[in-house]
Design an enzyme around this catalytic site. Structure first.
Site, mmCIF file in Angstrom:
data_model
loop_
_atom_site.group_PDB
_atom_site.id
_atom_site.type_symbol
_atom_site.label_atom_id
_atom_site.label_comp_id
_atom_site.label_asym_id
_atom_site.label_seq_id
_atom_site.Cartn_x
_atom_site.Cartn_y
_atom_site.Cartn_z
ATOM 1 N N CYS A 19 56.154 127.254 24.762
ATOM 2 C CA CYS A 19 55.524 128.289 23.957
ATOM 3 C C CYS A 19 54.654 127.662 22.862
ATOM 4 O O CYS A 19 54.888 126.549 22.416
ATOM 5 C CB CYS A 19 56.525 129.221 23.283
ATOM 6 S SG CYS A 19 57.685 129.947 24.430
ATOM 7 N N ARG A 64 50.701 125.392 26.647
ATOM 8 C CA ARG A 64 52.129 125.289 26.343
ATOM 9 C C ARG A 64 52.950 126.358 27.032
ATOM 10 O O ARG A 64 54.191 126.295 27.039
ATOM 11 C CB ARG A 64 52.343 125.376 24.824
ATOM 12 C CG ARG A 64 51.652 124.295 24.047
ATOM 13 C CD ARG A 64 51.858 124.489 22.566
ATOM 14 N NE ARG A 64 53.254 124.300 22.201
ATOM 15 C CZ ARG A 64 53.802 123.135 21.907
ATOM 16 N NH1 ARG A 64 53.074 122.045 21.917
ATOM 17 N NH2 ARG A 64 55.069 123.046 21.599
ATOM 18 N N TRP A 89 56.278 130.813 27.443
ATOM 19 C CA TRP A 89 56.760 130.284 28.706
ATOM 20 C C TRP A 89 58.236 130.681 28.733
ATOM 21 O O TRP A 89 59.045 130.162 27.966
ATOM 22 C CB TRP A 89 56.604 128.761 28.741
ATOM 23 C CG TRP A 89 56.900 128.156 30.077
ATOM 24 C CD1 TRP A 89 56.062 128.061 31.151
ATOM 25 C CD2 TRP A 89 58.122 127.538 30.484
ATOM 26 N NE1 TRP A 89 56.694 127.430 32.198
ATOM 27 C CE2 TRP A 89 57.947 127.100 31.820
ATOM 28 C CE3 TRP A 89 59.371 127.321 29.869
ATOM 29 C CZ2 TRP A 89 58.959 126.452 32.540
ATOM 30 C CZ3 TRP A 89 60.362 126.668 30.587
ATOM 31 C CH2 TRP A 89 60.153 126.242 31.895
ATOM 32 N N ASN A 144 59.030 129.146 18.852
ATOM 33 C CA ASN A 144 58.979 128.191 19.955
ATOM 34 C C ASN A 144 60.279 127.406 19.893
ATOM 35 O O ASN A 144 60.645 126.918 18.826
ATOM 36 C CB ASN A 144 57.771 127.258 19.747
ATOM 37 C CG ASN A 144 57.811 126.038 20.650
ATOM 38 O OD1 ASN A 144 58.282 126.118 21.779
ATOM 39 N ND2 ASN A 144 57.307 124.928 20.162
ATOM 40 N N GLY A 145 60.992 127.319 21.022
ATOM 41 C CA GLY A 145 62.245 126.566 21.033
ATOM 42 C C GLY A 145 63.354 127.381 21.648
ATOM 43 O O GLY A 145 63.100 128.403 22.295
ATOM 44 N N GLU A 202 53.104 109.987 42.751
ATOM 45 C CA GLU A 202 52.222 110.743 41.861
ATOM 46 C C GLU A 202 51.289 111.650 42.681
ATOM 47 O O GLU A 202 51.032 112.795 42.303
ATOM 48 C CB GLU A 202 51.449 109.759 40.975
ATOM 49 C CG GLU A 202 50.386 110.345 40.080
ATOM 50 C CD GLU A 202 50.891 111.368 39.062
ATOM 51 O OE1 GLU A 202 52.094 111.623 38.996
ATOM 52 O OE2 GLU A 202 50.032 111.924 38.351
ATOM 53 N N LYS A 214 51.192 115.643 42.279
ATOM 54 C CA LYS A 214 49.951 116.352 41.946
ATOM 55 C C LYS A 214 49.690 117.452 42.967
ATOM 56 O O LYS A 214 49.332 118.570 42.618
ATOM 57 C CB LYS A 214 48.752 115.382 41.963
ATOM 58 C CG LYS A 214 48.650 114.479 40.776
ATOM 59 C CD LYS A 214 48.106 115.212 39.576
ATOM 60 C CE LYS A 214 48.627 114.665 38.273
ATOM 61 N NZ LYS A 214 50.030 114.801 37.979
ATOM 62 N N GLU A 227 52.247 120.388 42.633
ATOM 63 C CA GLU A 227 52.218 121.209 41.411
ATOM 64 C C GLU A 227 50.981 122.079 41.305
ATOM 65 O O GLU A 227 51.053 123.179 40.775
ATOM 66 C CB GLU A 227 52.454 120.384 40.143
ATOM 67 C CG GLU A 227 51.393 119.411 39.737
ATOM 68 C CD GLU A 227 51.787 118.590 38.500
ATOM 69 O OE1 GLU A 227 52.571 119.058 37.669
ATOM 70 O OE2 GLU A 227 51.288 117.451 38.377
ATOM 71 N N HIS A 268 63.783 105.737 58.361
ATOM 72 C CA HIS A 268 65.152 106.123 58.016
ATOM 73 C C HIS A 268 65.275 107.620 57.763
ATOM 74 O O HIS A 268 66.215 108.059 57.091
ATOM 75 C CB HIS A 268 65.634 105.323 56.802
ATOM 76 C CG HIS A 268 65.679 103.851 57.050
ATOM 77 N ND1 HIS A 268 66.498 103.286 58.001
ATOM 78 C CD2 HIS A 268 64.960 102.830 56.509
ATOM 79 C CE1 HIS A 268 66.309 101.969 58.019
ATOM 80 N NE2 HIS A 268 65.363 101.678 57.121
ATOM 81 N N LYS A 321 52.600 122.504 30.185
ATOM 82 C CA LYS A 321 52.275 121.105 29.916
ATOM 83 C C LYS A 321 53.311 120.429 29.030
ATOM 84 O O LYS A 321 53.655 119.275 29.225
ATOM 85 C CB LYS A 321 50.913 121.019 29.240
ATOM 86 C CG LYS A 321 50.515 119.613 28.936
ATOM 87 C CD LYS A 321 49.075 119.366 29.231
ATOM 88 C CE LYS A 321 48.777 117.903 29.362
ATOM 89 N NZ LYS A 321 49.016 117.404 30.708
HETATM 90 C C1 G6P Z 1 55.332 118.387 32.274
HETATM 91 C C2 G6P Z 1 53.865 118.202 32.610
HETATM 92 C C3 G6P Z 1 53.657 116.883 33.336
HETATM 93 C C4 G6P Z 1 54.225 115.733 32.519
HETATM 94 C C5 G6P Z 1 55.698 115.975 32.149
HETATM 95 C C6 G6P Z 1 56.185 114.958 31.130
HETATM 96 O O1 G6P Z 1 56.072 118.575 33.431
HETATM 97 O O2 G6P Z 1 53.401 119.259 33.419
HETATM 98 O O3 G6P Z 1 52.266 116.674 33.545
HETATM 99 O O4 G6P Z 1 54.131 114.561 33.253
HETATM 100 O O5 G6P Z 1 55.835 117.267 31.552
HETATM 101 O O6 G6P Z 1 55.469 115.176 29.941
HETATM 102 P P1 G6P Z 1 55.223 114.107 28.821
HETATM 103 O O7 G6P Z 1 54.413 114.834 27.774
HETATM 104 O O8 G6P Z 1 56.557 113.684 28.303
HETATM 105 O O9 G6P Z 1 54.467 112.988 29.436
#
Ligand code: G6P
Length: 609
Positions: free
Chosen positions: A2, A27, A74, A99-100, A482, A486, A489, A505, A604
């Site tokens: 949030c 956020r 969120w 927020n929290g 990665e 990507k 997500e 395996h 994010k």
């Molecule tokens: C969320 C974001 C990712 C990020 C992860 C860790 O899941 O969507 O893109 O890698 O958090 O975030 P940080 O800010 O700790 O790198």
């Protein structure tokens, strides 16, 4: 997660709040709302969906006021509904954004029900509104009511509060979640992050844990966690407005992918300024780094994959043992701790709750020193760490991390070389070569970006698929991970990554003509092994999409598609190979019409467990 924003001014603050919420949308983006004081009432507009929908509703209702608060959500407690959207209001008198997570909300809810409060939402936040109201109507000032209420809350919060008959103040409090105060001229602001208010002011105060603030148009009073008056330094933010705008791009993710040569070059400048010397990681590094016996990396998501890449570098280049662990797992197990292992957290935002808690836990277990690799100055994790390396990626807004990841890799590579140098494993010639390789990195990344048309052509083939497999070996296995992350997500295609040798395996059973298999296959020592693994796929009808470099000597054939970067760049090759997998995910998502920058269910900055 949030995002919260608030303003007190001599002008209508609704545009400031809406603009701020748009910038905080990364956020959380399932619902949004604002509340302002309008005459002798609190007027509130909330909507499920994006800030733009709430903005339209506020315009239709001609919402105006000179004191107000806003929120983009969120969902954690309670579904995505308008009654659960913030601000929450108690008896029409007190409005709160939060927020929290309030951990003792159930206990407080029962207590407040006993006092006659009725609840309209399933949120934990509504208890804050009622609790503040409870003390306020009993005679406390708004500031004292927020102080008493917040001291009774456990958990994490950043809150903004207004009261119907207090047109001259805005009160805020912070514990465990980011909150800053923006200092304007005859107007003041609060926000979760500076991007929300940068068009109004750049002068900011970062609140500390337990701080409570009272903002008027002309001033700010702060109390610290012990209820003592607090003076906090005023910072002038260097966040540029351009970095927060899309410019010629369609999406922030696209913009951020293309900004990587610059982001890398800015971050490499930091390395060049200090060289591979301890000072690169802060003043205390000269004292700390010689003592360390190993490195313990803690991180989440993409940052965790940066850590996995670093393990190869730290063990190979520096000869130092390196463990890498997902922060949310580490924090709940009886971990073995060697106090002389350097706890290294990696976090773009610097506020990921699991990473922060893992750091605290590591300290409790006896780890003496922590290094933070982070992209956000003044965020919680670097502040809790003795050593810091700030990546210079600039603001990253797309939820899927791109430039933050590749710049983290630069910081981690520099750590490996620095440790290697201190231990006599890196000669002066090696050092010069590594620096030279770093200097060439932005150019190689630019070459990789130029492959976009070819990657776009592949994306159309992927868009119709339900699954994909990513393979890599050694240094490039984390890049396969990665790539899969990507893709899943932002395109919602189920994707998994395996070290190519592990294929036989289990995952080989999944391979058929409907399973595209992406292979990261640069010309490193494992290339011949990867080629054998590819044959195993081809023999089962799997279609191969290979990212190679010129020196890998691959040719296209039936069912084998190849895209080549110009040349192999040695140990920094994972950085270059991160680019095509980012672009592949981006173009597949575009072809599938998903919301690239704000994928469903994600956010994010993850400040919840
Ligand atoms: C969320 C974001 C990712 C990020 C992860 C860790 O899941 O969507 O893109 O890698 O958090 O975030 P940080 O800010 O700790 O790198």
């Amino acid at each position: 997660m949030c995002g919260i924003v608030g303003a007190i001014a001599a002008r209508n603050v609704v545009p400031v709040l809406v603009d701020g919420l748009k910038r905080l949308e990364y956020r959380g983006y399932d619902s949004a709302g604002v509340a302002v004081l309008a005459g002798d009432a609190i007027r509130r507009v909330r909507r499920v969906g994006r800030v733009a929908e709430m903005e339209n509703a506020a315009a239709e209702e001609s919402l105006q006021g000179q004191v107000g608060i806003g929120h983009t959500r969120w969902a954690t407690h309670g579904g995505v509904t308008e009654p659960n959207a913030h601000p929450h209001v108690s008896f029409g008198k007190i409005a709160v954004v939060h927020n929290g997570i309030i951990e003792n909300h159930e206990e407080q809810r029962e207590r407040l029900k006993g006092l006659g409060y009725a609840f309209e939402s399933q949120t934990d936040t509504e208890v804050i509104a009622h609790l503040v109201h409870h003390y306020y109507q009993a005679g406390d000032s708004l500031f004292d009511a927020v102080k008493r209420a917040s001291r009774e809350l456990t958990g994490a919060y950043a809150i903004g509060v207004i009261a119907v008959d207090r047109p001259d103040e805005l009160v805020c409090a912070r514990m465990g979640c980011p909150l800053l105060v923006g200092l304007g001229d005859g107007e003041n602001f609060i926000a979760s992050d500076v991007s929300a208010i940068v068009s109004a002011t750049r002068r900011v105060i970062f609140l500390e844990e337990g701080d409570i603030g009272r903002l008027t148009r002309d001033g700010v009073e702060l109390l610290d966690k012990d209820d003592q008056p607090a003076q906090r330094p005023v910072h002038v933010s260097d966040v540029s407005l351009a970095s927060l705008e899309l410019g010629p791009y369609s999406h922030f993710m696209q913009k951020e992918i293309h900004e990587q040569p610059k982001a890398l070059s800015d971050t490499i400048d930091a390395v060049q300024d200090y060289g591979f010397n301890p000072e690169l990681f802060g003043e205390r590094a000269g004292e700390v780094l010689p003592k360390l016996e190993g490195v313990k990396i803690l991180a989440c998501g993409t940052s965790y994959y940066a850590g996995l890449t670093a393990k190869y570098w730290i063990e190979t280049i520096a000869g130092v043992q390196c463990d890498v662990e997902i922060a949310s797992e580490y924090r709940y197990r009886s971990a073995w701790a060697n106090p002389n292992y350097l706890v290294t957290t990696i976090s773009q935002s610097g506020e990921t709750l699991d990473t922060m808690e893992a750091l605290k836990y590591a300290k409790e277990l006896g780890h003496r020193y922590a290094l933070s690799i982070c992209n956000v100055r003044e965020s919680a994790i670097p502040r809790a760490s003795e050593l810091v390396f700030f990546t210079r990626a600039g603001a990253e807004i797309g939820v899927a991390s791109t430039k933050a990841f590749t710049t983290q890799l630069v910081g981690l590579f520099a750590l490996a070389v620095t440790l290697g140098k201190m231990r006599g494993k890196v000669s002066a010639a090696d050092e010069a070569r590594y620096l030279d390789e770093l200097r060439h990195l932005p150019g190689s990344v630019q070459h990789a970006l130029n492959l976009e048309p070819q990657i776009k052509a592949w994306a159309d083939k992927f868009a119709a698929k339900d699954n994909a497999l990513f393979l890599g070996r050694g240094l490039h296995f984390p890049i396969a991970l990665e790539g899969a992350l990507k893709l899943k997500e932002i395109s919602y295609i189920h994707a998994e990554a395996y070290p190519a040798g592990e294929l036989k395996h289990g995952p080989l059973a999944l391979v058929d003509e409907d399973m595209p298999v992406v292979v990261i296959a640069p010309n490193d020592t494992l290339l011949e092994k990867v080629k054998s693994n590819m044959q195993e796929v081809r023999a089962r009808g799997g279609e191969l999409f290979v990212f190679a470099d010129l020196d890998s000597h691959f040719s296209e054939s039936d069912g084998v598609h190849v895209i080549r970067t110009p040349r192999h760049v040695g140990v920094l090759s994972p950085v270059v190979h991160a680019i095509p997998v980012q672009m592949l995910a981006y173009h597949v998502a575009l072809a599938r019409g998903t919301d690239v920058d704000k994928p469903r269910n994600l956010a994010k900055s993850v400040t919840v467990e």
